[in-house]
Design a protein around this motif. Structure first.
Motif, short mmCIF file in Angstrom:
data_model
loop_
_atom_site.label_atom_id
_atom_site.label_comp_id
_atom_site.label_asym_id
_atom_site.label_seq_id
_atom_site.Cartn_x
_atom_site.Cartn_y
_atom_site.Cartn_z
N SER A 134 -0.60 -0.91 -1.26
CA SER A 134 0.84 -0.91 -1.41
C SER A 134 1.42 -2.32 -1.30
CB SER A 134 1.49 0.00 -0.36
OG SER A 134 1.23 -0.50 0.94
N LYS A 135 0.64 -3.25 -0.78
CA LYS A 135 1.10 -4.62 -0.64
C LYS A 135 0.92 -5.43 -1.93
CE LYS A 135 -0.29 -4.70 4.24
NZ LYS A 135 -1.12 -5.37 5.25
N SER A 136 0.32 -4.82 -2.97
CA SER A 136 -0.04 -5.58 -4.15
C SER A 136 1.15 -5.88 -5.06
CB SER A 136 -1.13 -4.86 -4.95
OG SER A 136 -0.64 -3.60 -5.41
N SER A 137 2.33 -5.39 -4.73
CA SER A 137 3.55 -5.73 -5.45
C SER A 137 4.53 -6.36 -4.48
CB SER A 137 4.17 -4.47 -6.08
OG SER A 137 4.68 -3.62 -5.06
N TYR A 138 5.52 -7.06 -5.02
CA TYR A 138 6.54 -7.65 -4.16
C TYR A 138 7.32 -6.57 -3.42
CZ TYR A 138 5.79 -12.14 -6.51
OH TYR A 138 5.24 -13.31 -6.99
N LEU A 139 7.62 -5.47 -4.10
CA LEU A 139 8.33 -4.38 -3.42
C LEU A 139 7.46 -3.76 -2.33
CD1 LEU A 139 10.85 -2.68 -3.15
CD2 LEU A 139 9.98 -1.18 -4.95
N GLY A 140 6.16 -3.71 -2.56
CA GLY A 140 5.25 -3.22 -1.52
C GLY A 140 5.31 -4.07 -0.27
N LEU A 141 5.45 -5.38 -0.44
CA LEU A 141 5.58 -6.27 0.71
C LEU A 141 6.88 -6.01 1.46
CD1 LEU A 141 4.35 -9.54 -1.03
CD2 LEU A 141 3.14 -8.31 0.77
N VAL A 142 7.95 -5.74 0.71
CA VAL A 142 9.22 -5.41 1.35
C VAL A 142 9.10 -4.10 2.11
CG1 VAL A 142 11.65 -4.86 0.95
CG2 VAL A 142 10.57 -6.71 -0.34
N ASN A 143 8.46 -3.10 1.50
CA ASN A 143 8.27 -1.82 2.20
C ASN A 143 7.50 -1.99 3.50
OD1 ASN A 143 9.61 -0.35 0.20
ND2 ASN A 143 7.74 0.03 -0.96
N GLU A 144 6.59 -2.95 3.52
CA GLU A 144 5.78 -3.20 4.70
C GLU A 144 6.63 -3.69 5.87
OE1 GLU A 144 1.92 -3.88 6.72
OE2 GLU A 144 2.58 -2.64 5.04
N VAL A 145 7.58 -4.56 5.59
CA VAL A 145 8.37 -5.17 6.66
C VAL A 145 9.66 -4.39 6.94
CG1 VAL A 145 9.70 -6.81 5.25
CG2 VAL A 145 9.12 -7.39 7.61
N ASP A 146 10.17 -3.68 5.95
CA ASP A 146 11.41 -2.93 6.11
C ASP A 146 11.10 -1.45 5.95
OD1 ASP A 146 14.27 -2.73 6.44
OD2 ASP A 146 14.40 -2.27 4.29
N GLY A 147 10.45 -0.90 6.97
CA GLY A 147 9.91 0.45 6.87
C GLY A 147 10.73 1.54 7.51
#
Length: 321
Positions: free
Chosen positions: A3-16
């Motif tokens: 899920s981290k492989s996209s920029y939005l995935g990175l956002v989902n990781e930190v803003d969960g």
């Protein structure tokens, strides 16, 4: 695919944590499991069940805490009284080894704010996520601008392997929590010297404030301590453009033992490491904000541009400094 492989995935990781404004049903469902940490009519944090159980301990009841269904209040008529009650609580838990996160006790004080920027109480930094209260930090991206022959490059530190939180992961060039009453600029000056051996005069001359990122992080095991603790944060952001080392610019190097090495990475290397989950989650947020401001992420090349931008600047429901 991670899920981290996209920029939005990175956002989902930190803003969960669900946003009440955009996902009211998910927010209501999630918060129904928690107790609101209240001051007057304001929510200053969220307390998850394992922490509520600890507060209900008979030794902690009475004059320290007022616990009602769904609502928890810290007792005390003054900042000093509330600070004392919080300190007694967290030290009792530390002595009893009630929570793993308190094994990283720092003797560093954070401020929790009441409305209009006045202090509500002060507390130990490592205990902050136990109460889901808002924390603050300062992060700076030190970069070498692009030239006709070289791409933009960013100084990227690797965290020391012995760090209690996110050991060995990549970080922002300079970053630190705002403790002991320090403001964001003072924090950057201090951390720049300690983490990157940057001269204060150089930082004062070249560092530029560029805004902030805000998010509501749900802690993972890599953060140290119990998974699932809540950590809303505001990170003040700074940029600092420098020359390349071979053109007279600084060579960043560790000073305080928290950083293993600094690496000058080009944008492709930074992006690859981001999408492979090599960066500490909140540092990914700061870098994505940098990418947007510097035209690396645009509405033309990123289909999730609007959601990424708004999620990186989330309006948090807590009183702020």
């Amino acid at each position: 695919m991670s899920s981290k492989s996209s920029y939005l995935g990175l956002v989902n990781e930190v803003d969960g944590f669900p946003d009440a404004a955009t996902h009211p049903e998910a927010f209501a469902e999630r918060t129904s499991e928690y107790s609101r940490f209240m001051h007057l009519n304001y929510t200053v944090g969220y307390i998850i069940p394992i922490v509520l159980d600890a507060l209900k301990d008979t030794e902690l009841s009475g004059d320290w805490w007022d616990i009602q269904p769904g609502v928890v209040r810290l007792c005390g008529d003054t900042v000093e009284e509330r600070t004392k009650n919080m300190d007694k609580t967290t030290r009792r838990w530390r002595e009893a080894q009630r929570f793993e996160i308190l094994s990283g006790w720092r003797d560093e004080i954070y401020t929790v704010y009441a409305p209009k920027g006045s202090p509500f109480f002060y507390m130990e930094r490592s205990a902050h996520p136990l109460f889901g209260v808002l924390a603050y930090g300062s992060h700076m991206t030190v970069y070498v601008p692009a030239t006709p022959t070289t791409p933009l490059r960013i100084w990227v530190p690797r965290r020391a392997a012995g760090k209690a939180t996110y050991p060995g992961m990549l970080d922002n060039t300079v970053a630190g929590g705002m403790g002991n009453g320090a403001g964001p600029w003072e924090c950057i000056i201090k951390e720049a010297g300690e983490e990157a051996s940057l001269e204060e005069s150089l930082v004062r001359a070249k560092a530029k404030p560029v805004g902030f990122v805000s998010y509501f992080y749900v802690r993972h095991k890599e953060a140290g301590g119990e998974a699932g603790l809540l950590q809303p944060e505001i990170e003040y952001c700074y940029d600092m453009a420098v020359e390349a080392p071979d053109s007279g610019g600084p060579t960043l190097k560790p000073c305080d033992g928290e950083v293993a090495v600094h690496i000058l990475m080009d944008i492709d290397e930074v992006v690859a490491n981001l999408k492979n989950g090599k960066f500490k989650p909140n540092c990914s947020a700061v870098l994505l904000d940098f990418f947007i401001r510097h035209g690396i992420i645009t509405a033309e090349n990123e289909p999730d541009y609007l959601e990424i931008y708004t999620r990186l600047h989330r309006r948090l429901e807590f009183p702020t400094r």
